[in-house]
Design a protein around this motif. Sequence first.
Motif, mmCIF file in Angstrom:
data_model
loop_
_atom_site.group_PDB
_atom_site.id
_atom_site.type_symbol
_atom_site.label_atom_id
_atom_site.label_comp_id
_atom_site.label_asym_id
_atom_site.label_seq_id
_atom_site.Cartn_x
_atom_site.Cartn_y
_atom_site.Cartn_z
ATOM 1 N N LEU A 1 0.603 -1.045 0.078
ATOM 2 C CA LEU A 1 0.023 -0.092 -0.254
ATOM 3 C C LEU A 1 0.839 1.018 0.264
ATOM 4 O O LEU A 1 0.612 2.328 -0.391
ATOM 5 N N GLN A 2 1.925 1.293 1.529
ATOM 6 C CA GLN A 2 2.578 2.564 0.735
ATOM 7 C C GLN A 2 3.372 2.520 -0.588
ATOM 8 O O GLN A 2 3.978 3.180 -1.031
ATOM 9 N N LEU A 3 3.865 1.663 -1.079
ATOM 10 C CA LEU A 3 4.787 1.223 -2.717
ATOM 11 C C LEU A 3 3.934 2.250 -3.060
ATOM 12 O O LEU A 3 4.564 3.232 -4.086
ATOM 13 N N PHE A 4 2.512 1.924 -2.921
ATOM 14 C CA PHE A 4 1.310 2.472 -4.155
ATOM 15 C C PHE A 4 1.474 4.055 -4.121
ATOM 16 O O PHE A 4 1.137 4.362 -5.548
ATOM 17 N N LEU A 5 1.058 4.261 -2.813
ATOM 18 C CA LEU A 5 1.197 5.458 -2.591
ATOM 19 C C LEU A 5 2.154 6.650 -3.056
ATOM 20 O O LEU A 5 2.321 7.956 -2.913
ATOM 21 N N GLY A 6 3.457 6.364 -2.950
ATOM 22 C CA GLY A 6 4.644 6.209 -3.078
ATOM 23 C C GLY A 6 5.091 6.996 -4.285
ATOM 24 O O GLY A 6 5.260 7.637 -4.607
ATOM 25 N N VAL A 7 4.045 5.415 -5.390
ATOM 26 C CA VAL A 7 4.249 5.662 -6.484
ATOM 27 C C VAL A 7 3.536 7.217 -7.211
ATOM 28 O O VAL A 7 3.482 7.663 -8.258
ATOM 29 N N MET A 8 2.490 7.021 -6.102
ATOM 30 C CA MET A 8 1.507 8.224 -7.113
ATOM 31 C C MET A 8 2.081 9.301 -6.352
ATOM 32 O O MET A 8 1.163 10.753 -6.523
ATOM 33 N N ASP B 1 10.172 3.897 3.052
ATOM 34 C CA ASP B 1 9.865 2.824 3.896
ATOM 35 C C ASP B 1 9.285 1.922 4.205
ATOM 36 O O ASP B 1 9.420 0.719 3.751
ATOM 37 N N PRO B 2 8.281 1.275 3.230
ATOM 38 C CA PRO B 2 8.025 -0.221 1.881
ATOM 39 C C PRO B 2 9.240 -0.352 1.163
ATOM 40 O O PRO B 2 9.012 -2.320 1.652
ATOM 41 N N ILE B 3 10.476 0.116 1.154
ATOM 42 C CA ILE B 3 11.570 -0.267 0.466
ATOM 43 C C ILE B 3 12.024 -1.384 1.644
ATOM 44 O O ILE B 3 11.885 -2.581 0.795
ATOM 45 N N MET B 4 12.248 -0.558 2.781
ATOM 46 C CA MET B 4 13.485 -1.233 3.697
ATOM 47 C C MET B 4 12.465 -2.261 4.142
ATOM 48 O O MET B 4 13.012 -2.978 4.831
ATOM 49 N N ASN C 1 -4.603 11.352 -0.362
ATOM 50 C CA ASN C 1 -4.165 12.152 0.052
ATOM 51 C C ASN C 1 -5.378 11.529 1.890
ATOM 52 O O ASN C 1 -3.946 11.102 3.012
ATOM 53 N N ILE C 2 -6.240 11.552 1.817
ATOM 54 C CA ILE C 2 -7.202 10.394 2.358
ATOM 55 C C ILE C 2 -6.295 8.936 2.969
ATOM 56 O O ILE C 2 -6.030 8.922 4.108
ATOM 57 N N ILE C 3 -6.574 8.508 1.940
ATOM 58 C CA ILE C 3 -5.680 7.340 1.973
ATOM 59 C C ILE C 3 -4.196 7.020 2.917
ATOM 60 O O ILE C 3 -3.559 6.100 3.933
ATOM 61 N N ALA D 1 -3.665 5.804 6.062
ATOM 62 C CA ALA D 1 -2.157 4.242 5.876
ATOM 63 C C ALA D 1 -1.142 5.126 7.102
ATOM 64 O O ALA D 1 -0.406 3.965 7.569
ATOM 65 N N GLN D 2 -1.005 6.301 7.023
ATOM 66 C CA GLN D 2 0.077 6.398 8.116
ATOM 67 C C GLN D 2 -0.462 6.250 9.735
ATOM 68 O O GLN D 2 0.327 5.548 10.485
ATOM 69 N N ASN D 3 -1.478 6.230 9.825
ATOM 70 C CA ASN D 3 -2.342 6.227 11.187
ATOM 71 C C ASN D 3 -1.770 4.280 11.526
ATOM 72 O O ASN D 3 -1.107 3.256 12.574
ATOM 73 N N PHE D 4 -2.338 3.526 10.334
ATOM 74 C CA PHE D 4 -2.282 2.398 10.122
ATOM 75 C C PHE D 4 -0.948 1.832 10.333
ATOM 76 O O PHE D 4 0.194 1.350 11.037
ATOM 77 N N SER D 5 -0.069 2.347 10.012
ATOM 78 C CA SER D 5 1.417 2.206 10.197
ATOM 79 C C SER D 5 2.425 2.962 11.166
ATOM 80 O O SER D 5 2.642 1.425 11.869
ATOM 81 N N VAL D 6 1.358 3.481 12.269
ATOM 82 C CA VAL D 6 2.311 3.124 13.580
ATOM 83 C C VAL D 6 0.957 1.823 14.542
ATOM 84 O O VAL D 6 2.530 1.506 15.774
ATOM 85 N N ALA D 7 0.058 1.827 14.169
ATOM 86 C CA ALA D 7 -0.236 1.372 14.709
ATOM 87 C C ALA D 7 0.046 -0.082 14.643
ATOM 88 O O ALA D 7 0.620 -1.136 15.242
ATOM 89 N N LEU D 8 0.671 -0.243 13.259
ATOM 90 C CA LEU D 8 0.952 -1.803 12.791
ATOM 91 C C LEU D 8 2.179 -1.608 13.936
ATOM 92 O O LEU D 8 3.065 -3.060 13.981
ATOM 93 N N THR D 9 3.259 -0.563 13.761
ATOM 94 C CA THR D 9 4.178 -0.728 13.909
ATOM 95 C C THR D 9 4.469 -1.236 16.100
ATOM 96 O O THR D 9 5.261 -1.791 15.990
#
Length: 866
Positions: free
Chosen positions: A51-58, A65-68, A270-272, A276-284
Amino acid sequence: MNGLSSKEVLKSRELHGSNKLPEPKLDKWYDFAKEALSEKITMILIAIAVLQLFLGVMGVMDLSDPIMILVVLAIVTCIAVKTGLGVQKSAAELRAKTSVRYCDVIRDGKVQTINKDELVVGDLVCIGMGQEIFADGYLIEGKISVNNAAINGETKECKKTPVEGYVHKKTTSTDAYTNQNCLFAGTTVMSGEGKMIVTDVGVNTVNGDTLVKMQTLEAPKTALDIALDNLSDFISKWGTIAAVITFAVLTISGIAQVGFGEYFSGGVLNIIQKIAQNFSVALTIIVAAVPEGLPLIVKLVTKQNVKTMEKFNILAKNPGKIPELAYVDIICTDKTGTLTTGIMTPKKIIDGFGNDVNKDSVLWNNIKANISLNNSATFDSENNITGGNSIDRAVLSLVNPETYADIQKKYPVKLKQVFNSSNKYSAFTTKDGVTYYKGAPEKLIEHCTKVMDSSGEIIENNDNDTLSNAITAMTSNAMRCIAVTMADGDLVENEIPNDMTFLGIIGVVDPVRDEVPSAVKTAHKAGIQVVEITGDCIETAVAVATECGIYKDGDLALTNDEFEAMSDDEVKSIIPRLRVISRCSPNTKLRLVTLAQEIGKSVAMTGDGVNDSPALKRADVGFGMQGGSDVAKEASDIVLTDDNFASVVKAVELGRTFMHNIMMFLEFQLPINISLLILSVIYPMIATGALLASVQILIVNIIMDSLNSLSFGGEPPKDEYMTEKPIKKGSGLFIRGAKKRIALSTVAFIALYGIITFSPIANMFASETEAMTARFALLCFMAVFNGFNIRTEHINLFNGIGKNKLFSAIAIGIFVMTFALCNFAENLIKVTALDFKHWVVVVILAFMVIPIDLIRKIIKKKRENK
């Protein structure tokens, strides 16, 4: 009866195949990769990275982040593949070693000992009590009874005798299992001896297909595996709850700061991106909570322990029982071959009047005939004594091969009853109608009414007091006594005539192994009770137990009859004082194990006989002997390749080491997970953003923790492990104050994080990236310094560190890796280069975990010395 020739063996193998069963299919590297990538946490990470990779490409998110995350997951997968292949290889090697079994065959007219896998159709195989049958065939000589439970589930013994003129026909009927002469692979000879012709080998046997399927069955999870799984599930559950709360808090606080409309403005991407940013923190937080290194450390430590045990003559057939050794607090051990060398040597021979037997007398000629005929041992083609049990081999050494051959030729067999542990005697009737008996004195002497003197004259005698005193004197000197008698008339199976003639008593000695007294002393220091269980008489048993250090004045020694006369409650009450059971029956062994377990004892049992198998199976850890019966080895968890009691004690030491190494890793890993879980929930509520980036937590929680699992797994046994009391049964996963140490480390980690984050020290860092870099480095360094605390309870943290060179190498490696990542990885893992003063502050703060734990150790030692 000469068996196959060498050429016939090769031809048979070409025609009918090998007796070796196919190996189970091994997993490929991609199977382990698939397993690693199918973990729940890994799949979540892959999803968020995509998902982050997709958002990065966009163009609405950074690509680093997604690459690492994907790079770290690739490294983790490589580690999992390497570990999986290594563990599989180790398991295959262990399976190969434990599956090696031997049998005696007659080939080219000579008795040869071969690997069971080398059996071919047409082989003439010698079989006897306690042996497993390794191929299908039929009996052509002898009289045996077999246990067919492996093929039809019936435990009732099935008697087998030859069928004259028998012609074998292949059949699939189950009636053949119980017919007069057919024998099948996987079944066991319970009594008797004989010879069989092999008709089917390998997968062509009745049991072949079942045995192949058994190889592919996965072993059930051990108690340790289940406990660790429960711990991981518990932490994951609370980690998930914390992640959901954090996601909700971040989203609500974001809306509160700018308003609902503003927060969800700026387009779908931007909403996604915000979600996704909040979800990343939760996932962390989930990543921070779950101890991913636990399965790896268990596999690695198990593999290392199996390898180490092999060096000490300990073959862990069931590696899952290694941790059980740490709980063992009573060892029930055989005497012959385990406490002693097992090499029996005749030392004294007396007649019915207590006098030494003259080797030139008629009496001696009768004794020689008895031990030559009434014996399961024999001379092989090189005139070496082979077969039978240790007593048979010892008494046969009194006769030279030429005399043995002459006696065998002069007195053809008419009837024969081989020794078994229930009857405690064997018998042989000659064609002349004379029956010779050989067995336990207390079993035979009471049936003797006559005595043969040195001239061969038979004298009426009902006074056995002199003989009894002579036997007592011999047994008190650790001699094992064997009575030899004779009677007119044919033997009746399982019956002893009441008018026998007494010939003599043969006293054999079996010296105590040199290393056993020291091993017993070590066991006692480790809080382990040792009980000698033997078939010998009480005097011999106590003499050997005293020499070994097992028995001393005031301890309890019982005969089997005394033990059986006690109620269960009485036995339970005397178990703590019990040191010796003489003339022990298999049922007594099983009863002792069961009752000891009922009072909370963890029991290790050694055994080598067929009838030992129930007790071996019932024991918490069963030790079979390499020189013992196939049934006993199959029932055991561990096989001692040297049959030595000292190896049992060494196995306990290695089991304790295993548990200590597992606990070291838990004490290392859990403070990191718990402190990260707490801080990752609290920090976003107090400050903006995450405590650490997802990729940083992944690096700490997977790569560095996996490296430390290697270092703790390599910790060698320590002397202090065998001065501790055994772990109490049912005490759970955390032992010896582990929870308090984990709690202290967690509090120290959180406090030190509070200092670098919220004290004036935080002002040293010009940007949030610098502060996050310092927090990342601090966690790595605290973990390494805490590793030094954990690996020893000594004040000197370097005590014994030279024995685990990997620990120091990994510690230095993590320091170097952390410094390199912080200075050169930069945007890839959300870090930046720190200057010298920053590094000094980070190192000093991280080092503080050492003095904090030293204070705990000093207080603990003061309490222990009071």
